[in-house]
Design an enzyme around this catalytic site. Sequence first.
Site, PDB file in Angstrom:
ATOM      1  N   ARG A  86      29.413  71.084  49.836  1.00  0.00           N
ATOM      2  CA  ARG A  86      28.039  71.437  50.222  1.00  0.00           C
ATOM      3  C   ARG A  86      27.311  72.076  49.047  1.00  0.00           C
ATOM      4  O   ARG A  86      26.123  71.837  48.824  1.00  0.00           O
ATOM      5  CB  ARG A  86      28.052  72.367  51.443  1.00  0.00           C
ATOM      6  CG  ARG A  86      26.653  72.623  51.977  1.00  0.00           C
ATOM      7  CD  ARG A  86      26.677  73.321  53.325  1.00  0.00           C
ATOM      8  NE  ARG A  86      27.261  74.646  53.236  1.00  0.00           N
ATOM      9  CZ  ARG A  86      27.566  75.415  54.279  1.00  0.00           C
ATOM     10  NH1 ARG A  86      27.348  74.967  55.505  1.00  0.00           N
ATOM     11  NH2 ARG A  86      28.090  76.604  54.117  1.00  0.00           N
ATOM     12  N   LYS A 188      21.857  74.838  50.958  1.00  0.00           N
ATOM     13  CA  LYS A 188      22.012  76.295  51.093  1.00  0.00           C
ATOM     14  C   LYS A 188      21.407  76.940  49.849  1.00  0.00           C
ATOM     15  O   LYS A 188      22.105  77.291  48.900  1.00  0.00           O
ATOM     16  CB  LYS A 188      23.495  76.649  51.266  1.00  0.00           C
ATOM     17  CG  LYS A 188      23.697  77.993  51.947  1.00  0.00           C
ATOM     18  CD  LYS A 188      25.092  78.109  52.494  1.00  0.00           C
ATOM     19  CE  LYS A 188      25.429  79.515  52.948  1.00  0.00           C
ATOM     20  NZ  LYS A 188      24.650  79.980  54.088  1.00  0.00           N
ATOM     21  N   GLU A 224      17.929  75.420  64.628  1.00  0.00           N
ATOM     22  CA  GLU A 224      19.101  76.278  64.421  1.00  0.00           C
ATOM     23  C   GLU A 224      18.668  77.731  64.372  1.00  0.00           C
ATOM     24  O   GLU A 224      17.476  78.027  64.381  1.00  0.00           O
ATOM     25  CB  GLU A 224      19.835  75.896  63.140  1.00  0.00           C
ATOM     26  CG  GLU A 224      19.051  76.136  61.871  1.00  0.00           C
ATOM     27  CD  GLU A 224      19.921  75.966  60.631  1.00  0.00           C
ATOM     28  OE1 GLU A 224      21.066  76.427  60.623  1.00  0.00           O
ATOM     29  OE2 GLU A 224      19.433  75.358  59.661  1.00  0.00           O
TER      30      GLU A 224
HETATM   31  C1  PLP Z   1      20.869  78.655  58.034  1.00  0.00           C
HETATM   32  C2  PLP Z   1      22.326  78.571  58.322  1.00  0.00           C
HETATM   33  N1  PLP Z   1      22.729  77.719  59.266  1.00  0.00           N
HETATM   34  C3  PLP Z   1      24.043  77.584  59.580  1.00  0.00           C
HETATM   35  C4  PLP Z   1      25.010  78.331  58.937  1.00  0.00           C
HETATM   36  C5  PLP Z   1      26.440  78.152  59.301  1.00  0.00           C
HETATM   37  O1  PLP Z   1      27.087  77.368  58.349  1.00  0.00           O
HETATM   38  P1  PLP Z   1      28.654  77.514  58.133  1.00  0.00           P
HETATM   39  O2  PLP Z   1      29.294  77.210  59.439  1.00  0.00           O
HETATM   40  O3  PLP Z   1      28.990  76.506  57.100  1.00  0.00           O
HETATM   41  O4  PLP Z   1      28.880  78.909  57.719  1.00  0.00           O
HETATM   42  C6  PLP Z   1      24.635  79.246  57.956  1.00  0.00           C
HETATM   43  C7  PLP Z   1      25.636  80.070  57.257  1.00  0.00           C
HETATM   44  O5  PLP Z   1      26.243  79.641  56.346  1.00  0.00           O
HETATM   45  C8  PLP Z   1      23.266  79.363  57.626  1.00  0.00           C
HETATM   46  O6  PLP Z   1      22.865  80.217  56.679  1.00  0.00           O
END
Ligand code: PLP
Length: 346
Positions: A86, A188, A224
């Site tokens: 990612r 991210k 989300e």
């Molecule tokens: C905006 C956002 N959505 C979802 C997630 C969850 O992603 P992950 O399960 O890879 O931690 C995160 C945290 O990492 C996030 O910052």
Amino acid sequence: MAKAKPASELDFNNLGFDYMDLPYRFLAHYSDGKWDAGKLTEDSTLHISEGSTSVHYGQADFEGLKAYRTKDGSINLFRPDMNAKRMHNSCERLLMPPYPEDKFIEAVKQVVAANADYVPPYGTGATLYLRPLMIGVGGNIGVHPASEYLFTIFAMPVGAYYKGGLKPTNFTTSYYDRAAPHGTGQSKVGGNYGGSLLPGDQAHKAGYSDVIYLDPATHTKIEEAGSANFFGITKDNEFVTPKSPSILPSITKFSALYLAEHRLGLKAVQGDVFINDLDRFKEAGAMGTAAVISPIGGIEYQDHLHVFYSETEVAPLTRKLYDELTGIQFGDVEAPEGWIQKVPLD
Ligand SMILES: Cc1ncc(COP(=O)(O)O)c(C=O)c1O
């Protein structure tokens, strides 16, 4: 900033989600078109030019993953290859030089091993949180990608997301969006989070644990939460999570989709979740590395609080999913092939 107390003096049962300056972090530098070998360092400060693109134009991306102490004292990483991949994708979106994925995993392991005393004991529910971060540095002023970059991975022990165990909390919707339809929501990158501070603060001040963002184009569908993906479980046992190009592809989400289907006997579905059609869900929650599996009591939308299962009790399938996922992470439940990597300790 003071260095962290020695691990022997920390109360691992009462940790928050707070920065701590641990003894070691990994630091690599990119210049002249290549990454140097990188190394562990005790210096927790970054010395960068005032012209750094990360500071002005948000040329910065990051990751978040955890290390888990198991019953036998060994240390597990949960799907670090997915974080490496990612981050690679986030780098491509911001024209940054991806850090090689195998070296990313290797560096994560080095940081955990060097700070192993700070990996909380099994049974506390606490973990070592790792924060890989890449920033554009060097003297620049135009809106162009930097020619130099820093890649670092630092770590800190963090507590269980909800003190006193798993409990439902309420979320609210917002006028604001976290991402644009063809923007950077699926990466991210730092810029996504700067814009979420105001709606997040408004939600917290109104007594909600976080914002549930709606789709930026129509404001009719759930996208989300501020730092976690959403799921709902329908009355006919479908595990549903939104499919959208502007949400972060959560590693916990992909894992939960698999576990819902293969371990809980649910039908896993990625699709639209309309905000005015929440009645179809008997349970709902937020999922992410920090949030783990967090039950959602209710969601506020246009002055109405829609309660799913209960505002105080954890719904049964949500609890089962939490137990299955955390069981795998802490080594108590058999993991699907390739999900767990051990940190070599000497
Ligand atoms: C905006 C956002 N959505 C979802 C997630 C969850 O992603 P992950 O399960 O890879 O931690 C995160 C945290 O990492 C996030 O910052």
